[in-house]
Design an enzyme around this catalytic site. Sequence first.
Site, PDB file in Angstrom:
ATOM      1  N   HIS A  69      -4.604   2.325  -0.862  1.00 47.51           N
ATOM      2  CA  HIS A  69      -4.686   3.442   0.159  1.00 47.51           C
ATOM      3  C   HIS A  69      -5.582   2.967   1.077  1.00 47.51           C
ATOM      4  CE1 HIS A  69      -5.619   7.381   1.359  1.00 47.51           C
ATOM      5  NE2 HIS A  69      -4.822   7.569   0.756  1.00 47.51           N
ATOM      6  N   ASP A 111       0.950   9.100  -5.687  1.00 52.27           N
ATOM      7  CA  ASP A 111       2.428   9.031  -5.818  1.00 52.27           C
ATOM      8  C   ASP A 111       2.883   8.222  -7.107  1.00 52.27           C
ATOM      9  OD1 ASP A 111       2.987   9.978  -3.378  1.00 52.27           O
ATOM     10  OD2 ASP A 111       2.319   8.258  -2.412  1.00 52.27           O
TER      11      ASP A 111
HETATM   12  C1  LIG Z   1      -1.506   2.831   1.571  1.00 50.68           C
HETATM   13  C2  LIG Z   1      -1.165   1.370   2.316  1.00 50.68           C
HETATM   14  C3  LIG Z   1      -0.047   1.494   3.470  1.00 50.68           C
HETATM   15  C4  LIG Z   1      -2.330   1.057   2.894  1.00 50.68           C
HETATM   16  O1  LIG Z   1      -2.214   0.128   3.672  1.00 50.68           O
HETATM   17  P1  LIG Z   1      -3.682  -0.532   4.553  1.00 50.68           P
HETATM   18  O2  LIG Z   1      -4.744   0.291   4.645  1.00 50.68           O
HETATM   19  O3  LIG Z   1      -3.030  -1.218   5.626  1.00 50.68           O
HETATM   20  O4  LIG Z   1      -3.897  -1.670   3.354  1.00 50.68           O
HETATM   21  P2  LIG Z   1      -5.467  -2.595   3.289  1.00 50.68           P
HETATM   22  O5  LIG Z   1      -5.742  -2.887   4.562  1.00 50.68           O
HETATM   23  O6  LIG Z   1      -6.258  -1.944   2.347  1.00 50.68           O
HETATM   24  O7  LIG Z   1      -4.748  -3.882   2.558  1.00 50.68           O
HETATM   25  C5  LIG Z   1      -5.503  -4.701   1.976  1.00 50.68           C
HETATM   26  C6  LIG Z   1      -4.885  -5.839   1.281  1.00 50.68           C
HETATM   27  O8  LIG Z   1      -4.393  -5.557  -0.021  1.00 50.68           O
HETATM   28  C7  LIG Z   1      -2.727  -5.544  -0.062  1.00 50.68           C
HETATM   29  N1  LIG Z   1      -2.304  -4.270  -0.600  1.00 50.68           N
HETATM   30  C8  LIG Z   1      -2.715  -3.205  -0.216  1.00 50.68           C
HETATM   31  N2  LIG Z   1      -1.850  -2.324  -1.001  1.00 50.68           N
HETATM   32  C9  LIG Z   1      -0.892  -3.021  -1.624  1.00 50.68           C
HETATM   33  C10 LIG Z   1       0.001  -2.696  -2.602  1.00 50.68           C
HETATM   34  N3  LIG Z   1       0.448  -1.631  -2.990  1.00 50.68           N
HETATM   35  N4  LIG Z   1       0.573  -3.843  -3.169  1.00 50.68           N
HETATM   36  C11 LIG Z   1       0.286  -5.091  -2.840  1.00 50.68           C
HETATM   37  N5  LIG Z   1      -0.689  -5.339  -2.004  1.00 50.68           N
HETATM   38  C12 LIG Z   1      -1.234  -4.484  -1.503  1.00 50.68           C
HETATM   39  C13 LIG Z   1      -2.496  -5.752   1.501  1.00 50.68           C
HETATM   40  O9  LIG Z   1      -1.239  -6.310   1.644  1.00 50.68           O
HETATM   41  C14 LIG Z   1      -3.707  -6.466   2.159  1.00 50.68           C
HETATM   42  O10 LIG Z   1      -3.475  -7.945   1.634  1.00 50.68           O
HETATM   43  P3  LIG Z   1      -4.029  -9.038   2.520  1.00 50.68           P
HETATM   44  O11 LIG Z   1      -5.329  -8.692   2.949  1.00 50.68           O
HETATM   45  O12 LIG Z   1      -3.664 -10.444   1.862  1.00 50.68           O
HETATM   46  O13 LIG Z   1      -3.036  -8.975   3.562  1.00 50.68           O
HETATM   47  C15 LIG Z   1      -0.877   0.344   1.405  1.00 50.68           C
HETATM   48  O14 LIG Z   1      -1.843   0.194   0.389  1.00 50.68           O
HETATM   49  C16 LIG Z   1       0.581   0.128   0.663  1.00 50.68           C
HETATM   50  O15 LIG Z   1       1.626  -0.098   1.276  1.00 50.68           O
HETATM   51  N6  LIG Z   1       0.596   0.827  -0.526  1.00 50.68           N
HETATM   52  C17 LIG Z   1       1.970   1.068  -1.068  1.00 50.68           C
HETATM   53  C18 LIG Z   1       2.860   2.256  -0.351  1.00 50.68           C
HETATM   54  C19 LIG Z   1       2.042   3.494  -1.187  1.00 50.68           C
HETATM   55  O16 LIG Z   1       2.041   3.556  -2.189  1.00 50.68           O
HETATM   56  N7  LIG Z   1       1.902   4.499  -0.025  1.00 50.68           N
HETATM   57  C20 LIG Z   1       1.317   5.698  -0.640  1.00 50.68           C
HETATM   58  C21 LIG Z   1      -0.109   5.775   0.018  1.00 50.68           C
HETATM   59  S1  LIG Z   1      -0.756   7.346  -0.559  1.00 50.68           S
END
Ligand SMILES: CC(C)(COP(=O)(O)OP(=O)(O)OC[C@H]1O[C@@H](n2cnc3c(N)ncnc32)[C@H](O)[C@@H]1OP(=O)(O)O)[C@@H](O)C(=O)NCCC(=O)NCCS
Length: 375
Positions: free
Chosen positions: A259, A310
């Site tokens: 998140h 989700d």
């Molecule tokens: C929600 C989301 C878009 C947030 O994105 P964000 O704020 O840009 O993510 P962060 O900056 O916290 O990510 C930090 C690290 O964790 C990783 N990460 C975050 N969510 C991840 C996931 N669901 N699976 C694998 N790795 C993940 C990122 O790739 C990043 O890795 P890196 O530093 O090696 O590049 C992201 O967590 C995601 O794509 N989740 C899956 C989709 C989802 O469930 N969406 C519903 C949200 S309520």
Amino acid sequence: MSAPEIYSPGLEGVIAGETSISTITGGLRYRGYPVTELAEKTSFEEVAYLLLHGELPTASQLNAFQKRLAEARKIPDSLRGLLKVLPPKASAMDVLRTGVSVLAHYDPEVENNDHDANLRKAERLLAQIPLVVAAFYRFGQRQEPIAPRADLGHAANFLYLLRGTEATPDQVRALDVSLILYAEHEFNASTFTARVVCSTESDLHSSIVAAIGALKGRLHGGANEKVMDLLRQAGGPETAEKWIRDALARKEKIMGFGHRVYKTGDVRAGILKKFARAAADKTGNLDWETTAEIIEGVLEQEKNLFPNLDWPAGRLYHALGLEVSLYTPIFVMSRVTGWSAHVIEQLDHNRIIRPRARYTGPEVRPVKSLAERGT
Ligand SMILES: CC(C)(COP(=O)(O)OP(=O)(O)OC[C@H]1O[C@@H](n2cnc3c(N)ncnc32)[C@H](O)[C@@H]1OP(=O)(O)O)[C@@H](O)C(=O)NCCC(=O)NCCS
């Protein structure tokens, strides 16, 4: 003097406006009420009223609200006809986006952007959206849509519209709690989209259409539709650990985890997990729940990643026997309340939302005539 340049990719950490509707700071609260307590003590309709009107309703206010919603449960014949002829394989979110656009043409107050007119339109949309979702679903099953029931609440009526039979009280409560948890979440991508659209003094329906488009993506609401795919790929309790470790090694994004704001877990996921498990228990098969727990354990240990709402929502809807294509539209059935509240709040104190971009293109250069540019 120009303002200092502030740049945060993805607008992370940027305060992009003010709201009194909800906060994530110190635990998610809607208008001051912790979502944990709302999920325990209220119905979705009470929460919808709270978000739209600012306070929890009294018994008579709730009664009148439910009556207005029941009366607004109708869609024009032309929309019904359109839903019948649209390609059955079309994305249900795309169809819902089209449906809301069509509803705009029939709303008597579509161009009236007054606070009270927007409240009335928001209530009508709240009542109409489940009918659009259910009608397209039924046509896809080669069945006619079912007439809504005024005596059923939002969640119960929706399940009835899909199935043609009344759901059990446990099923209704589980869906209702998921709607409470999905209703509002501060400046998430779709809500911000809705606010950007109405900040140009565009109308409520246009804002909701745009928000549906933003919610559809798998990084936002679309994630709940990916959960069952992921669990099926994991195979079951025996293969789940190897599968998730391999997926991490392949650097795959795991839908339903992580998140932008919550870095130590999403309280909503904890609440809904209990309902997902209870619903799965009723089906006599806890394999997906066990598979999910194995995946959760590995992601926490290896990546410090926690489930978002989700993750249990996808499993709950599956255990309730709902088709995957309905999962994100269900999110819309609820979030339309939060979106509408934000549109109304934005318009009450409006200033057009117009940020700047950091330019990364070429330096200034002269335009060559077509002849000078070669063949
Ligand atoms: C929600 C989301 C878009 C947030 O994105 P964000 O704020 O840009 O993510 P962060 O900056 O916290 O990510 C930090 C690290 O964790 C990783 N990460 C975050 N969510 C991840 C996931 N669901 N699976 C694998 N790795 C993940 C990122 O790739 C990043 O890795 P890196 O530093 O090696 O590049 C992201 O967590 C995601 O794509 N989740 C899956 C989709 C989802 O469930 N969406 C519903 C949200 S309520």
